[in-house]
Every structure is written in structure tokens, then in C-alpha cells.
Design a protein around this motif. Structure first.
Motif, PDB file in Angstrom:
ATOM      1  N   GLY A  61       0.834  -1.203   0.000  1.00 18.16           N
ATOM      2  CA  GLY A  61       0.000   0.000   0.000  1.00 18.16           C
ATOM      3  C   GLY A  61       0.864   1.246   0.000  1.00 18.16           C
ATOM      4  N   THR A  62       1.955   1.191   0.751  1.00 18.91           N
ATOM      5  CA  THR A  62       2.865   2.337   0.832  1.00 18.91           C
ATOM      6  C   THR A  62       3.402   2.695  -0.549  1.00 18.91           C
ATOM      7  OG1 THR A  62       3.473   1.597   3.049  1.00 18.91           O
ATOM      8  CG2 THR A  62       4.950   3.178   1.994  1.00 18.91           C
ATOM      9  N   ALA A  88       1.645   5.978   9.975  1.00 15.89           N
ATOM     10  CA  ALA A  88       2.695   6.899   9.511  1.00 15.89           C
ATOM     11  C   ALA A  88       2.903   6.896   7.997  1.00 15.89           C
ATOM     12  CB  ALA A  88       4.010   6.563  10.209  1.00 15.89           C
ATOM     13  N   ALA A  89       2.559   5.781   7.320  1.00 18.00           N
ATOM     14  CA  ALA A  89       2.776   5.708   5.866  1.00 18.00           C
ATOM     15  C   ALA A  89       2.096   6.864   5.130  1.00 18.00           C
ATOM     16  CB  ALA A  89       2.250   4.377   5.327  1.00 18.00           C
ATOM     17  N   THR A  90       0.951   7.320   5.645  1.00 16.76           N
ATOM     18  CA  THR A  90       0.216   8.411   4.990  1.00 16.76           C
ATOM     19  C   THR A  90       1.115   9.636   4.824  1.00 16.76           C
ATOM     20  OG1 THR A  90      -1.754   7.613   6.181  1.00 16.76           O
ATOM     21  CG2 THR A  90      -1.925   9.782   5.131  1.00 16.76           C
ATOM     22  N   VAL A  95       6.802  12.692   2.547  1.00 15.49           N
ATOM     23  CA  VAL A  95       8.178  13.101   2.871  1.00 15.49           C
ATOM     24  C   VAL A  95       9.186  12.484   1.900  1.00 15.49           C
ATOM     25  CG1 VAL A  95      10.001  12.967   4.615  1.00 15.49           C
ATOM     26  CG2 VAL A  95       7.673  13.511   5.293  1.00 15.49           C
ATOM     27  N   VAL A  96       9.053  11.193   1.620  1.00 17.43           N
ATOM     28  CA  VAL A  96      10.026  10.559   0.721  1.00 17.43           C
ATOM     29  C   VAL A  96       9.878  11.052  -0.722  1.00 17.43           C
ATOM     30  CG1 VAL A  96      10.357   8.497   2.157  1.00 17.43           C
ATOM     31  CG2 VAL A  96       8.683   8.446   0.293  1.00 17.43           C
ATOM     32  N   THR A 316       0.428   7.211  19.219  1.00 18.01           N
ATOM     33  CA  THR A 316       1.126   8.495  19.059  1.00 18.01           C
ATOM     34  C   THR A 316       0.701   9.129  17.743  1.00 18.01           C
ATOM     35  OG1 THR A 316       3.010   7.530  20.209  1.00 18.01           O
ATOM     36  CG2 THR A 316       3.408   9.601  19.035  1.00 18.01           C
ATOM     37  N   PRO A 317       0.120  10.334  17.813  1.00 18.53           N
ATOM     38  CA  PRO A 317      -0.245  10.995  16.560  1.00 18.53           C
ATOM     39  C   PRO A 317       1.004  11.176  15.686  1.00 18.53           C
ATOM     40  CG  PRO A 317      -1.162  12.170  18.452  1.00 18.53           C
ATOM     41  CD  PRO A 317      -0.232  11.124  18.993  1.00 18.53           C
ATOM     42  N   VAL A 318       0.832  11.045  14.387  1.00 22.79           N
ATOM     43  CA  VAL A 318       1.984  11.059  13.464  1.00 22.79           C
ATOM     44  C   VAL A 318       2.804  12.342  13.602  1.00 22.79           C
ATOM     45  CG1 VAL A 318       2.668  10.951  11.037  1.00 22.79           C
ATOM     46  CG2 VAL A 318       0.826   9.490  11.873  1.00 22.79           C
ATOM     47  N   HIS A 319       2.145  13.490  13.837  1.00 20.72           N
ATOM     48  CA  HIS A 319       2.901  14.747  13.899  1.00 20.72           C
ATOM     49  C   HIS A 319       3.842  14.794  15.097  1.00 20.72           C
ATOM     50  CE1 HIS A 319      -0.261  15.896  16.783  1.00 20.72           C
ATOM     51  NE2 HIS A 319       0.529  16.862  17.180  1.00 20.72           N
TER      52      HIS A 319
END
Ligand SMILES: Cc1ncc(COP(=O)(O)O)c(C=O)c1O
Length: 369
Positions: A61-62, A88-90, A95-96, A316-319
Motif C-alpha cells: 500500500g505504501t 505513519a505511511a500516509t 516526505v520521501v 502516538t499521533p503522526v505529527h
């Protein structure tokens, strides 16, 4: 605790003889890399889940959301609006790609992005919105598409957890410029690992196909710099069998959820807003007003005293993860990260499992009240 009872797992991939036979068929053919099974899987997935939109199969999916957003033009300097209450993948895939995720808050009822927060986060660098159909509840696509249209943005749906979910009568994955479905083993259907990307336009689909395969449509005639994100025929063969079983599994997930809705007490059960059809990748309750420590104690009591497996998605929220550490105030996201707890809702639950889950939750909730 009754010593004769066994642990009810939080998720259980259902892979049976039909999947094994399909894999054997591919292995016996001698053609195991991307080939006819992948092509057939793409066609069948397209017809069953995204109304005939073009679908490209990839190895996760990533990879799907990465290549999908690259194909929409994502690159350095761009901003994409995403929820922080997600996997986190979202945000990693933004970022990548050299771009910046801009985190926004979610609706406390549905756990999906709040359109007003999305609109408020738009800057001159914003190029797209990536809503997540979290836990299998669709994001409010009409409001998000209207915002995207007003501001000239693309929409890429993270449908990793939402195979077959619907918003106002249409399947998720048919709204945005693109969408991704994950086929990881704990998802509503699996191929082992894998992802499916649906695209609104043939030129974007072609770009995803190129990026998936080193930029090649014709062998050794590389057109762009790409990746090797291909799906194998072994994985596609498993996915094709699972696709056929998905409608029955979804109906069972929905029946399990309806049973919990009717019988759980002392916790907030999942809301399904008008116009939404929920496919319950997760059945996520809230321990209202709980601290993270209290919620974790609730989960520990379910597991240790009642042998009911459960999970926290996401603590843990991604931010706030080390990778992002963004200073942004997201009070609903912070509250949900403290309060949520997902119960087993998978299609292999027995009637007795469901009774045990209800009794366990109601007992633990009452003890803590
Ligand atoms: C919301 C969300 N986005 C993205 C992904 C990434 O999918 P995959 O694990 O198939 O790479 C997942 C699943 O793990 C997910 O739950």
C-alpha cells in the motif's frame, strides 16, 4: 479467568486451501514475477471495488500511495494536507517524495479529516489533500472534493483500511484523482503484501505503471527514472481468491459490529454518519475522558483477565513521531490517541467470542466507572 478459554486475537488473516491451490498453480506455471495473474487481479479489483476505474497493482500500500502521488506531480517544495490520526505511511510517502505533510485535525465521531480544518490549512504551496478512510469509515468526500476544486488541488484517497466502504452510494477509491488500497495480511483482504492504486485518468495510471517498473513500458526503453515496486503473480493469485471472499467477510464484520453496538455499555461505540457505509476494518471504541494510562489499563484488563486481544491504533499521533515533530495544535487527535481501543471484529469470530468480548468490555468498563 477461565483456564479453558483461549485468547481471541485482535486480527486473523483467513488464508485457506483455495489460496494455497492458487499459489501452487502459479508456482507450477514457472512464471512467478508480474504476469497474467497480476493483470487479471487488476481487472477484477477494478470491476469489484472501484467502478471500472483503471487499477495498478504494486508490492505494498505504501508503494501505491507513493507512486500515486508522484504520478499526480508531487515533488520538492509541495505541501500535502493529511490527518495526523493515521498510520505513519500516509505522511511518510509525502516526505520521501521531497514534499511536506501538513497535519490537520479530525472529526471526533468518524476519526476522518475535518473539511474545515483542511480548508484552513491551505497555503500557496498546497498541491493536494490525502484523506484517510480510517478503520473503514469513509472520509466526507463531497466536502473535500468541493474544497479541492475551489483551490485547484488534487485528492489522493488513503483507502488502505476501507475496501468496499461507500460514501453517499459510491465506493471509496472512485472519488479522488487517485486512491490506494493495502493488501497487508491484517487488512480486510490480503495478498500477503501488496497494494492496489486506482486512478481517475489513463495518463496518471500509465505514469504509475512506468514508475512501478523502472520507467519501462517496453523492455529496456526506460522513459522515466522509476522503481521496482511490482507485485508478483504469487501475491496476485492470493489476492484474486480473497477478492471473491471479501463481500461475505465484509457482511460478517458489519454483523459483528451491529452486535457490539447493541450490547456494549459504558464505552463510546463507533459512529456511522449519514451517507456512510462502514466496513469495520477496526471496531474502535473510546474510553471517554480516559488518560492514555487508563486506556492502556483497560486494554491490559481485557487481554490479561478476559483473554480478549485488542489494539491501539494509533497511540502516538503522526505529527509527534520522531520523524515529524511538528508544532501544531490538534486537540481532537490528541484526545483520540489517548482514548481509542480497537476490539476484534474479524469475520472468524464465533458467537461465543462475541459474547465474551461484550461481557469483558462491559465488566472492565463498569469496574472503572
Ligand atoms: C492508513 C494506512 N495507510 C497506509 C498503509 C500502508 O499500507 P501497507 O502496509 O500495505 O504498505 C496502511 C497499512 O498498513 C494504513 O493502515
Amino acid at each position: 479467568m477461565n483456564s479453558e478459554l483461549t485468547m481471541i486475537p485482535p486480527a486473523r488473516p483467513l488464508i485457506g486451501q483455495e489460496e494455497r491451490d492458487a499459489v501452487d498453480r502459479v508456482l507450477a506455471s514457472g512464471m512467478v514475477a508480474q504476469g497474467p495473474e497480476v493483470a487479471a487481479f487488476e481487472e477484477e479489483f477494478s470491476a469489484a471495488l472501484v467502478g471500472g476505474r483503471e487499477v495498478v497493482a504494486v508490492n505494498s500500500g505504501t508503494s501505491g500511495q507513493h507512486l500515486g502521488m508522484l504520478a499526480l506531480g508531487l515533488g520538492p517544495g509541495d505541501e500535502v494536507i493529511v490527518p495526523s490520526f493515521t498510520f505513519a505511511a500516509t505522511a511518510n510517502t509525502v516526505v520521501v517524495s521531497g514534499a511536506t505533510p501538513v497535519f490537520v485535525d479530525v472529526d471526533p465521531r468518524t476519526f476522518t479529516v475535518d473539511p474545515a480544518a483542511v480548508e484552513a490549512a491551505i497555503t500557496e504551496r498546497t498541491v493536494g489533500i490525502q484523506p484517510v478512510h480510517l478503520y473503514g469509515h469513509p472520509a466526507p468526500m463531497d466536502a473535500l472534493l468541493a474544497i479541492a476544486e475551489r483551490h485547484g488541488l488534487w485528492v489522493f484517497e488513503d483507502a488502505a483500511q476501507a475496501h468496499g466502504a461507500m460514501w453517499q452510494g459510491a465506493q471509496v477509491g472512485t472519488f479522488g484523482d487517485g486512491a490506494m488500497f493495502s493488501l497487508y495480511p491484517t487488512k480486510n483482504m490480503t495478498s500477503g503484501e501488496g497494494g492496489m492504486v486506482s486512478l481517475a485518468r489513463p495518463e496518471t495510471a500509465r505514469q504509475v505503471r512506468l514508475l512501478r517498473n523502472q520507467g519501462m513500458e517496453t523492455q529496456y526503453a526506460n522513459e522515466v527514472a522509476g522503481y521496482n515496486n511490482r507485485m508478483t503473480d504469487i501475491h496476485a493469485a492470493i489476492g484474486r481468491v480473497q477478492l471473491g471472499r471479501l463481500p461475505g467477510w465484509t457482511a460478517t464484520r458489519q454483523e459483528n459490529a451491529a452486535f457490539f453496538d447493541a450490547h456494549l455499555e459504558g464505552v463510546v461505540t463507533p459512529v456511522v454518519v449519514e451517507g456512510a457505509s462502514h466496513v469495520y476494518h477496526q471496531y474502535t471504541i473510546r474510553i471517554e475522558g480516559a488518560s492514555a494510562t487508563e486506556r492502556d489499563a483497560f486494554a491490559a484488563a481485557l487481554r490479561e483477565e478476559h483473554l480478549v486481544g485488542c489494539g491501539v491504533y494509533y497511540p502516538t499521533p503522526v505529527h509527534r513521531l520522531a520523524t515529524f515533530r511538528t508544532e501544531v495544535d490538534l486537540p481532537v487527535t490528541e484526545m483520540l490517541a489517548r482514548e481509542v481501543l480497537s476490539l476484534p471484529v474479524h469475520p472468524s469470530l464465533t458467537d461465543m467470542d462475541r459474547e465474551r468480548i461484550v461481557a469483558a468490555v462491559n465488566t472492565v468498563a463498569k469496574a472503572g466507572a
